[in-house]
Design a protein around this motif. Structure first.
Motif, short mmCIF file in Angstrom:
data_model
loop_
_atom_site.label_atom_id
_atom_site.label_comp_id
_atom_site.label_asym_id
_atom_site.label_seq_id
_atom_site.Cartn_x
_atom_site.Cartn_y
_atom_site.Cartn_z
N CYS A 156 85.28 24.37 27.26
CA CYS A 156 84.78 25.74 27.12
C CYS A 156 84.83 26.21 25.67
O CYS A 156 83.96 26.97 25.22
CB CYS A 156 85.58 26.69 28.01
N THR A 157 85.84 25.77 24.91
CA THR A 157 85.90 26.10 23.49
C THR A 157 84.69 25.53 22.76
O THR A 157 84.12 26.18 21.88
CB THR A 157 87.20 25.55 22.87
N PHE A 158 84.27 24.33 23.14
CA PHE A 158 83.07 23.74 22.56
C PHE A 158 81.84 24.57 22.90
O PHE A 158 81.00 24.85 22.03
CB PHE A 158 82.91 22.30 23.07
N PHE A 159 81.72 25.01 24.16
CA PHE A 159 80.56 25.79 24.59
C PHE A 159 80.48 27.15 23.89
O PHE A 159 79.40 27.73 23.77
CB PHE A 159 80.56 25.98 26.11
N LEU A 160 81.63 27.66 23.45
CA LEU A 160 81.64 28.94 22.76
C LEU A 160 80.83 28.91 21.47
O LEU A 160 80.45 29.96 20.95
CB LEU A 160 83.07 29.38 22.45
N ARG A 161 80.58 27.72 20.94
CA ARG A 161 79.76 27.61 19.75
C ARG A 161 78.30 27.97 20.03
O ARG A 161 77.56 28.33 19.12
CB ARG A 161 79.81 26.17 19.19
N PHE A 162 77.91 27.86 21.29
CA PHE A 162 76.50 28.02 21.64
C PHE A 162 76.24 29.18 22.62
O PHE A 162 75.11 29.63 22.73
CB PHE A 162 75.97 26.72 22.27
N ILE A 163 77.28 29.62 23.34
CA ILE A 163 77.10 30.65 24.37
C ILE A 163 77.92 31.88 24.00
O ILE A 163 79.08 31.76 23.58
CB ILE A 163 77.54 30.13 25.76
N ASN A 164 77.35 33.04 24.18
CA ASN A 164 78.05 34.30 23.93
C ASN A 164 79.36 34.34 24.73
O ASN A 164 79.39 34.01 25.92
CB ASN A 164 77.14 35.46 24.34
N ALA A 165 80.45 34.76 24.07
CA ALA A 165 81.77 34.74 24.70
C ALA A 165 81.82 35.59 25.97
O ALA A 165 82.37 35.18 26.99
CB ALA A 165 82.83 35.21 23.71
N GLY A 166 81.23 36.79 25.91
CA GLY A 166 81.23 37.67 27.08
C GLY A 166 80.44 37.09 28.23
O GLY A 166 80.84 37.18 29.40
N LYS A 167 79.31 36.46 27.91
CA LYS A 167 78.47 35.86 28.94
C LYS A 167 79.20 34.71 29.64
O LYS A 167 79.19 34.61 30.88
CB LYS A 167 77.17 35.35 28.31
N LEU A 168 79.85 33.85 28.85
CA LEU A 168 80.58 32.72 29.42
C LEU A 168 81.78 33.20 30.24
O LEU A 168 82.05 32.66 31.33
CB LEU A 168 81.03 31.77 28.31
N LEU A 169 82.45 34.22 29.75
CA LEU A 169 83.59 34.78 30.49
C LEU A 169 83.15 35.31 31.85
O LEU A 169 83.78 35.03 32.88
CB LEU A 169 84.22 35.91 29.66
N GLY A 170 82.07 36.09 31.86
CA GLY A 170 81.58 36.65 33.11
C GLY A 170 81.12 35.58 34.09
O GLY A 170 81.38 35.68 35.30
N LEU A 171 80.46 34.55 33.59
CA LEU A 171 79.98 33.46 34.45
C LEU A 171 81.15 32.72 35.10
O LEU A 171 81.13 32.44 36.30
CB LEU A 171 79.13 32.49 33.63
N LEU A 172 82.17 32.41 34.31
CA LEU A 172 83.33 31.69 34.84
C LEU A 172 84.08 32.54 35.88
O LEU A 172 84.56 32.02 36.89
CB LEU A 172 84.27 31.29 33.70
N ALA A 173 84.18 33.85 35.63
CA ALA A 173 84.86 34.74 36.58
C ALA A 173 84.07 34.80 37.90
O ALA A 173 84.66 34.84 38.98
CB ALA A 173 85.01 36.13 35.99
N PHE A 174 82.75 34.79 37.81
CA PHE A 174 81.90 34.81 39.01
C PHE A 174 82.13 33.54 39.85
O PHE A 174 82.32 33.60 41.07
CB PHE A 174 80.43 34.94 38.61
N VAL A 175 82.11 32.39 39.18
CA VAL A 175 82.33 31.12 39.89
C VAL A 175 83.73 31.08 40.50
O VAL A 175 83.92 30.62 41.63
CB VAL A 175 82.12 29.93 38.94
N ALA A 176 84.74 31.59 39.75
CA ALA A 176 86.11 31.62 40.26
C ALA A 176 86.19 32.47 41.53
O ALA A 176 86.90 32.11 42.48
CB ALA A 176 87.06 32.17 39.19
N GLY A 177 85.47 33.59 41.55
CA GLY A 177 85.46 34.44 42.73
C GLY A 177 84.89 33.72 43.95
O GLY A 177 85.41 33.85 45.07
#
Length: 440
Positions: A312-333
């Motif tokens: 995920c740290t690698f993906f942060l180079r290419f994906i907005n931090a807030g967007k990635l955070l929200g997506l991961l929280a959705f999948v976790a739910g």
């Protein structure tokens, strides 16, 4: 030198000053509090068994543990502002060592509550460490790479956690008397005291060893030199700073999101033992074997967490931090819904998989909330560390649900994961709102 090598070096260089050595020394502390966190989670079950208590009473371990974070966060921030990051780290290591070594006199008393006091003092030290180390890492380079830098440092936290889980499983849980809870309840007072004393002798061993290790690390850091522009303190202006940071929605909402994140992390990692034990006992295992196997699944979850942090740290180079955070929280739910409604091993697999989604959350919420705060980050960090109180408040609520056994014909341990589900909803909302702000 390649472009990639230049990029790696640039995130640890600020105003011509290299932060490589301080980064390495401070990052070692991330592993140390990871160890403390995850050797402690299985102790809820261990103390419940040793002292013949309910899950709710055993969860007081988490109340004491995360209560120390809450109580000491702002005092730690004020201490750091007056003195330095290095002084804060040393104070944290000192309290950590004292708390760990207090397990020996706690064992001599044979009572539960001195252990809670030792945990509280230990985590007062962890509060100093986290309040110091997180903003220290953020300051070790350009602001635009701060979240990436913190995620890199935080990647070593689950490594310490893995060691803590391994030690808990192999040097505590596996060596405790295999007598189950029901059998212990039938012991005479004298027999119970003998078994309890032997089990406590097993339990305190790893804590005493880590106390000695912390003393050694304290001495190494005491004589280590830190760059002046990262180590200097500033005058304390508590109220004006507090008003400034609380007026910023990104920070204010970040504290709330962090509260619920820490709560759900501790619930998922603590009660995987209860969830897995029920699953395996339904398959015919005895309680001791079911607990040990459940802890192995907990270690698998942490290994997934650790690997996912780097990814995920690698993906942060290419994906907005807030967007990635929200997506991961959705999948976790979605996965938590599987934990609630799917019984047996498949539900346990969903619970293990949640760790892949959680890996990014703490440092990302932290980095987003402190972005642009400058020197106020020292105080702002305290609010985010106080939010770790979620790990003290929410697990006992889940334990109270678990203690009911069954609710409406359904296993209470499954239903209890409604609380983590709600937490991930809050985090998803914060990630989405952050993403919208960056687009505005």
């Amino acid at each position: 030198m390649t472009v990639m090598e230049n990029k790696k070096r640039s995130i640890l260089i600020k105003d011509g000053v290299s932060y490589v050595l301080p980064f390495i020394l401070v990052t070692s502390c991330f592993a140390l509090w990871g160890f403390a966190n995850d050797i402690t989670n299985p102790m809820v079950k261990a103390f419940s068994k040793i002292f013949r208590m309910s899950v709710t009473d055993g969860a007081l371990v988490q109340v004491a543990f995360y209560g120390g974070y809450f109580a000491m966060a702002f005092p730690a921030a004020m201490f750091i502002r007056k003195y330095s990051y290095k002084a804060g780290v040393l104070m944290g290591l000192g309290l950590y060592a004292v708390g760990a070594l207090l397990f020996f006199p706690a064992k001599l008393t044979g009572d539960y509550y001195p252990f809670l006091l030792a945990y509280f003092i230990l985590t007062c030290g962890l509060s100093f460490l986290e309040t110091s180390c997180n903003p220290f890492i953020l300051s070790m380079g350009p602001e635009e790479t701060a979240t990436q830098r913190l995620n890199m440092a935080q990647s070593f936290n689950p490594m310490g956690s893995l060691v803590g889980m391994f030690v808990a499983m192999n040097f505590i849980q596996a060596k405790l008397n295999p007598m189950d809870t029901e059998a212990r309840a039938k012991l005479s007072d004298a027999e119970f005291e003998a078994v309890k004393d032997a089990d406590l002798s097993v339990l305190i061993g790893p804590y005493l060893w880590i106390g000695v290790v912390i003393v050694v690390i304290f001495l190494v850091l005491l004589f280590a030199k830190m760059p002046k522009n990262a180590d200097g303190g500033s005058s304390v202006a508590f109220i004006p700073s507090l008003k400034r940071i609380c007026s910023i929605p990104r920070y204010r909402e970040g504290v709330i999101a962090q509260f619920f994140y820490v709560g759900t992390q501790i619930m998922c990692w603590t009660f995987i033992i209860q969830y897995g034990t029920r699953v395996f006992m339904n398959e015919g295992m005895d309680e001791q074997a079911a607990e040990v196997l459940s802890q192995r699944y907990n270690i698998i979850a942490m290994a997934i967490f650790c690997c996912s942090r780097f990814i995920c740290t690698f993906f942060l180079r290419f994906i907005n931090a807030g967007k990635l955070l929200g997506l991961l929280a959705f999948v976790a739910g979605i996965l938590i819904l599987g934990v609630i409604f799917i019984d047996g091993r498949l539900g346990l697999y969903c619970l293990v998989a949640v760790s892949a989604c959680m890996s990014l959350m703490f440092p990302t919420i932290y980095g987003i909330a402190l972005q642009g705060l400058g020197d106020d980050a020292k105080l702002g960090s305290a609010g985010l560390i106080m939010a770790i109180l979620g790990g003290s408040v929410l697990p006992p609520l889940q334990a109270m649900i678990i203690d009911k056994g069954f609710i409406g014909g359904f296993a209470a341990v499954n239903i209890s994961f409604v609380l983590p589900f709600f937490c991930f909803v809050v985090i998803a909302i914060y990630g989405y709102r952050t993403y919208l702000r960056t687009r505005a």
